[in-house]
Write a protein that holds these residues in place. Structure first.
Motif, short mmCIF file in Angstrom:
data_model
loop_
_atom_site.label_atom_id
_atom_site.label_comp_id
_atom_site.label_asym_id
_atom_site.label_seq_id
_atom_site.Cartn_x
_atom_site.Cartn_y
_atom_site.Cartn_z
N HIS A 167 41.89 38.13 55.36
CA HIS A 167 41.64 39.56 54.87
C HIS A 167 42.93 40.31 54.60
O HIS A 167 42.83 40.88 53.52
N ASP A 168 44.05 40.21 55.20
CA ASP A 168 45.32 40.94 55.00
C ASP A 168 45.60 40.63 53.73
O ASP A 168 46.48 41.41 53.16
N ILE A 169 45.75 39.65 53.19
CA ILE A 169 46.45 39.11 51.97
C ILE A 169 45.75 39.96 50.88
O ILE A 169 46.19 39.88 49.78
N ARG A 170 44.40 40.54 50.83
CA ARG A 170 43.82 41.12 49.82
C ARG A 170 44.11 42.57 49.77
O ARG A 170 43.74 43.50 48.76
N GLU A 171 44.84 42.97 50.68
CA GLU A 171 45.13 44.57 50.73
C GLU A 171 46.16 44.78 49.84
O GLU A 171 47.04 44.06 49.13
N MET A 172 46.04 46.23 49.30
CA MET A 172 47.01 46.70 48.21
C MET A 172 48.40 46.43 48.43
O MET A 172 49.36 46.27 47.55
N TRP A 173 48.78 46.80 49.64
CA TRP A 173 50.26 46.60 49.83
C TRP A 173 50.75 45.07 49.66
O TRP A 173 51.91 45.13 49.13
N VAL A 174 49.84 44.27 49.81
CA VAL A 174 50.38 42.77 49.28
C VAL A 174 50.32 42.75 47.91
O VAL A 174 51.21 42.34 47.26
N SER A 175 49.23 43.29 47.27
CA SER A 175 49.19 43.12 45.78
C SER A 175 50.10 43.80 44.89
O SER A 175 50.44 43.06 44.02
N GLU A 176 50.85 44.75 45.69
CA GLU A 176 51.79 45.82 44.87
C GLU A 176 53.06 44.72 45.11
O GLU A 176 54.10 45.01 44.31
N HIS A 177 53.28 43.81 45.81
CA HIS A 177 54.74 42.87 46.08
C HIS A 177 54.40 41.60 45.40
O HIS A 177 55.47 40.77 45.08
N VAL B 162 36.52 46.23 32.79
CA VAL B 162 35.63 45.45 33.26
C VAL B 162 35.88 44.85 34.70
O VAL B 162 35.55 44.91 35.73
N ARG B 163 37.10 44.27 34.55
CA ARG B 163 38.01 43.56 35.48
C ARG B 163 38.53 44.48 36.66
O ARG B 163 38.29 44.23 37.89
N THR B 164 38.72 45.71 36.49
CA THR B 164 39.12 46.89 37.39
C THR B 164 37.72 47.26 38.10
O THR B 164 37.71 47.24 39.41
N SER B 165 36.71 47.53 37.50
CA SER B 165 35.43 47.53 38.36
C SER B 165 35.09 46.41 39.27
O SER B 165 34.67 46.81 40.29
N ARG B 166 35.22 45.18 38.60
CA ARG B 166 34.94 44.10 39.58
C ARG B 166 35.74 44.13 40.64
O ARG B 166 35.22 43.84 41.87
N ARG B 167 37.00 44.46 40.64
CA ARG B 167 37.84 44.29 41.62
C ARG B 167 37.76 45.37 42.85
O ARG B 167 37.53 45.24 44.08
N HIS B 168 37.06 46.50 42.32
CA HIS B 168 36.98 47.85 42.99
C HIS B 168 35.58 47.39 43.75
O HIS B 168 35.65 47.54 45.31
N ILE C 161 37.74 47.44 52.02
CA ILE C 161 39.03 47.71 51.72
C ILE C 161 38.89 48.75 50.64
O ILE C 161 38.40 48.91 49.59
N ASP C 162 39.46 50.12 51.11
CA ASP C 162 39.41 51.20 50.44
C ASP C 162 40.47 51.53 49.24
O ASP C 162 41.73 51.57 49.72
N ALA C 163 40.22 51.29 47.97
CA ALA C 163 41.42 51.69 47.01
C ALA C 163 40.81 52.28 45.80
O ALA C 163 39.73 52.39 45.50
N GLU C 164 41.76 53.31 45.27
CA GLU C 164 41.30 54.27 44.07
C GLU C 164 41.10 53.25 43.00
O GLU C 164 41.94 52.25 42.51
N TRP C 165 40.17 53.55 42.07
CA TRP C 165 40.02 52.72 40.73
C TRP C 165 41.20 52.89 39.78
O TRP C 165 41.54 51.87 39.37
N ASP C 166 41.76 53.76 39.84
CA ASP C 166 43.06 54.07 38.90
C ASP C 166 44.05 53.12 39.44
O ASP C 166 44.92 52.76 38.61
N ASP C 167 44.34 53.43 40.70
CA ASP C 167 45.45 52.54 41.51
C ASP C 167 45.16 51.09 40.97
O ASP C 167 46.01 50.08 40.92
N SER D 121 44.88 38.78 36.05
CA SER D 121 44.25 39.11 37.37
C SER D 121 42.92 39.64 37.31
O SER D 121 42.41 40.38 36.40
N SER D 122 41.94 39.43 38.36
CA SER D 122 40.66 39.71 38.56
C SER D 122 39.83 39.50 37.16
O SER D 122 38.91 39.93 36.62
#
Ligand code: DC
Length: 224
Positions: A87-97, A151-157, A165-171, A12-13
């Motif tokens: 737009h909707d499918i990139r949200e975290m609630w979709v990523s989590e499932h 590096v992947r996390t930072s790019r996704r962030h 879309i607001d999401a925490e780096w650790d999440d 991923s990412s």
């Protein structure tokens, strides 16, 4: 000129979609975002409150899921039953499932069938997890992308922030690691490098450098 299939797989990412879009643009090929298709199915299941652990409910729901892509203002947009859900499918609630949903064989069968139809005329760049191994095992060029997880996390962030879309780096990091684990350990079509894939580690590469490397590989295949 010979038109080929370029298959890009990786965790991923890793920058798969950036590379795939860049290649498609340079080569005047179609771009197929297979991850968006699994995200669209996941979005449907969640919105319609379908229990995706119930095989009968999944089979029934798949009959009502129609996915297509359109280019709008130069962007590749994913449509579910004629509604733009890019737009909707990139949200975290979709990523989590999305990873659990992607383990379901009935879902994979339906998606792979459509993906193969989209690549039937070649001249396509597809990215995902099983492109070189299952969807297009006869692709002329297979690339397996890897990159350091931070590096992947930072790019996704950055990518999510750019989309508002607001999401925490650790999440984000936890989600990437969890998806990598599920995607590479599932029974049906696990993520793995095809034996004939070329590995590109883009941890220290710019987008342009990675594109140039891949274009050189494409040229070799077209000329051969
Ligand atoms: O590329 P992406 O992050 O948008 O993909 C979302 C999920 O979809 C990913 O975690 C696993 C699944 N997927 C898959 O199983 N097979 C593919 N070819 C593409 C994505």
């Amino acid at each position: 000129m010979k038109r080929i299939i370029v298959a890009i797989d990786g965790f991923s990412s890793c920058g798969k979609s950036t590379l795939a879009k860049g290649l498609a643009k340079s080569l005047h090929y179609a771009y197929l975002d297979t991850g968006a298709m699994y995200r669209a199915v996941t979005f449907y299941f969640l919105r319609q409150q379908i229990d995706y652990n119930d095989p009968a409910a999944v089979d029934e729901a798949l009959n009502h899921i129609h996915i297509h892509f359109e280019r709008i203002d130069g962007q590749n947009c994913t449509f579910l039953n004629d509604r733009n859900i890019e737009h909707d499918i990139r949200e975290m609630w979709v990523s989590e499932h999305v990873s659990p949903v992607s383990t379901i064989s009935a879902v994979r069968r339906a998606m792979v069938h459509q993906q193969q139809a989209m690549g039937a005329r070649r001249g396509i760049v597809a990215d995902g997890r099983d492109i070189g191994t299952v969807v297009f095992p006869d692709a002329e060029l297979k690339i397996f992308l890897i990159a350091d997880v931070d590096v992947r996390t930072s790019r996704r962030h950055l990518e999510l922030a750019a989309k508002g879309i607001d999401a925490e780096w650790d999440d984000i990091k936890k989600n990437l690691e969890e998806r990598d684990r599920i995607d590479s350990s599932r029974a049906d079509s696990p993520l793995r490098k095809a034996d004939d894939a070329v590995v590109i580690d883009n941890t220290l590469l710019s987008e342009q450098q990675q594109l140039e490397k891949a274009l050189a590989l494409v040229k070799e295949k077209i000329d051969s």
